[in-house]
Motif scaffolding. Sequence first.
Motif, PDB file in Angstrom:
ATOM      1  N   MET A   7     106.672   1.834  31.450  1.00  0.00           N
ATOM      2  CA  MET A   7     105.596   1.110  32.101  1.00  0.00           C
ATOM      3  C   MET A   7     104.871   2.096  33.019  1.00  0.00           C
ATOM      4  O   MET A   7     105.480   2.717  33.877  1.00  0.00           O
ATOM      5  N   SER A   8     103.593   2.244  32.821  1.00  0.00           N
ATOM      6  CA  SER A   8     102.861   3.230  33.618  1.00  0.00           C
ATOM      7  C   SER A   8     101.669   2.593  34.319  1.00  0.00           C
ATOM      8  O   SER A   8     101.038   1.684  33.793  1.00  0.00           O
ATOM      9  N   ARG A   9     101.402   3.095  35.500  1.00  0.00           N
ATOM     10  CA  ARG A   9     100.212   2.679  36.234  1.00  0.00           C
ATOM     11  C   ARG A   9      99.045   3.521  35.729  1.00  0.00           C
ATOM     12  O   ARG A   9      99.177   4.741  35.595  1.00  0.00           O
ATOM     13  N   ARG A  10      97.920   2.851  35.502  1.00  0.00           N
ATOM     14  CA  ARG A  10      96.768   3.616  35.042  1.00  0.00           C
ATOM     15  C   ARG A  10      95.462   2.873  35.326  1.00  0.00           C
ATOM     16  O   ARG A  10      95.433   1.645  35.388  1.00  0.00           O
ATOM     17  N   ASP A  54      85.852  -1.654  35.185  1.00  0.00           N
ATOM     18  CA  ASP A  54      87.092  -0.885  35.255  1.00  0.00           C
ATOM     19  C   ASP A  54      88.255  -1.797  35.623  1.00  0.00           C
ATOM     20  O   ASP A  54      88.064  -2.805  36.316  1.00  0.00           O
ATOM     21  N   VAL A  55      89.459  -1.444  35.176  1.00  0.00           N
ATOM     22  CA  VAL A  55      90.662  -2.221  35.487  1.00  0.00           C
ATOM     23  C   VAL A  55      91.803  -1.278  35.855  1.00  0.00           C
ATOM     24  O   VAL A  55      91.783  -0.104  35.519  1.00  0.00           O
ATOM     25  N   VAL A  56      92.791  -1.828  36.541  1.00  0.00           N
ATOM     26  CA  VAL A  56      94.024  -1.107  36.820  1.00  0.00           C
ATOM     27  C   VAL A  56      95.155  -1.867  36.142  1.00  0.00           C
ATOM     28  O   VAL A  56      95.236  -3.099  36.240  1.00  0.00           O
ATOM     29  N   ILE A  57      96.008  -1.139  35.437  1.00  0.00           N
ATOM     30  CA  ILE A  57      97.226  -1.685  34.837  1.00  0.00           C
ATOM     31  C   ILE A  57      98.389  -1.168  35.667  1.00  0.00           C
ATOM     32  O   ILE A  57      98.483   0.039  35.921  1.00  0.00           O
ATOM     33  N   ALA A  58      99.253  -2.070  36.103  1.00  0.00           N
ATOM     34  CA  ALA A  58     100.376  -1.668  36.949  1.00  0.00           C
ATOM     35  C   ALA A  58     101.526  -2.645  36.763  1.00  0.00           C
ATOM     36  O   ALA A  58     101.330  -3.770  36.289  1.00  0.00           O
ATOM     37  N   THR A  76      93.129   7.144  33.327  1.00  0.00           N
ATOM     38  CA  THR A  76      93.655   8.074  34.311  1.00  0.00           C
ATOM     39  C   THR A  76      94.971   7.537  34.843  1.00  0.00           C
ATOM     40  O   THR A  76      95.017   6.399  35.322  1.00  0.00           O
ATOM     41  N   PRO A  77      96.036   8.333  34.786  1.00  0.00           N
ATOM     42  CA  PRO A  77      97.314   7.881  35.352  1.00  0.00           C
ATOM     43  C   PRO A  77      97.212   7.680  36.862  1.00  0.00           C
ATOM     44  O   PRO A  77      96.482   8.399  37.550  1.00  0.00           O
ATOM     45  N   ILE A  78      97.945   6.708  37.358  1.00  0.00           N
ATOM     46  CA  ILE A  78      98.077   6.461  38.793  1.00  0.00           C
ATOM     47  C   ILE A  78      99.544   6.698  39.118  1.00  0.00           C
ATOM     48  O   ILE A  78     100.401   5.927  38.681  1.00  0.00           O
ATOM     49  N   PRO A  79      99.856   7.762  39.866  1.00  0.00           N
ATOM     50  CA  PRO A  79     101.250   8.156  40.040  1.00  0.00           C
ATOM     51  C   PRO A  79     102.091   7.261  40.951  1.00  0.00           C
ATOM     52  O   PRO A  79     103.300   7.175  40.775  1.00  0.00           O
ATOM     53  N   HIS A 109     105.771  -7.306  29.198  1.00  0.00           N
ATOM     54  CA  HIS A 109     106.734  -6.376  29.783  1.00  0.00           C
ATOM     55  C   HIS A 109     106.548  -6.163  31.283  1.00  0.00           C
ATOM     56  O   HIS A 109     106.753  -5.062  31.784  1.00  0.00           O
ATOM     57  N   GLY A 110     106.121  -7.200  32.004  1.00  0.00           N
ATOM     58  CA  GLY A 110     106.026  -7.108  33.455  1.00  0.00           C
ATOM     59  C   GLY A 110     104.833  -6.354  33.990  1.00  0.00           C
ATOM     60  O   GLY A 110     104.802  -5.978  35.156  1.00  0.00           O
ATOM     61  N   GLU A 111     103.842  -6.117  33.154  1.00  0.00           N
ATOM     62  CA  GLU A 111     102.633  -5.444  33.618  1.00  0.00           C
ATOM     63  C   GLU A 111     101.558  -6.464  33.936  1.00  0.00           C
ATOM     64  O   GLU A 111     101.529  -7.563  33.398  1.00  0.00           O
ATOM     65  N   VAL A 112     100.649  -6.063  34.821  1.00  0.00           N
ATOM     66  CA  VAL A 112      99.517  -6.894  35.182  1.00  0.00           C
ATOM     67  C   VAL A 112      98.245  -6.045  35.119  1.00  0.00           C
ATOM     68  O   VAL A 112      98.272  -4.851  35.400  1.00  0.00           O
ATOM     69  N   MET A 113      97.154  -6.683  34.698  1.00  0.00           N
ATOM     70  CA  MET A 113      95.838  -6.048  34.696  1.00  0.00           C
ATOM     71  C   MET A 113      95.061  -6.630  35.878  1.00  0.00           C
ATOM     72  O   MET A 113      94.931  -7.842  35.993  1.00  0.00           O
TER      73      MET A 113
END
Length: 101
Positions: A1-4, A80-84, A13-16, A40-44
């Motif tokens: 699961m990655s933040r981006r 634009d969106v953030v996935i985390a 773009t990855p968000i560390p 899988h527990g991710e949210v947009m």
Amino acid sequence: MSRRLIRADGTETPIPLPMTIREVADLIGATTLDSVNLAHGEVMILDDLGCERGLPVNATATAMYHARCVPGTTWPILGDVVIAPDADFAPAAGPLERHSG
């Protein structure tokens, strides 16, 4: 699961590190946010006023959204969106504290 960050132009773009809701809003240029629960527990996290602001369609985010919706859903994701991980935004464990004054 990655933040981006997924920009409307398709750039990712990855968000560390975890971000606050305010930081997400600032990153995507939003004043009002909405969210979509993904697998899988991710949210947009997205701009809730994308239509009113005339933001462009985000094809990548729209495909992710349609994969989670009722078949036949046609509404696009705009801007634009953030996935985390959803856990990034979960309230802290334990009782809420009240501050007087």
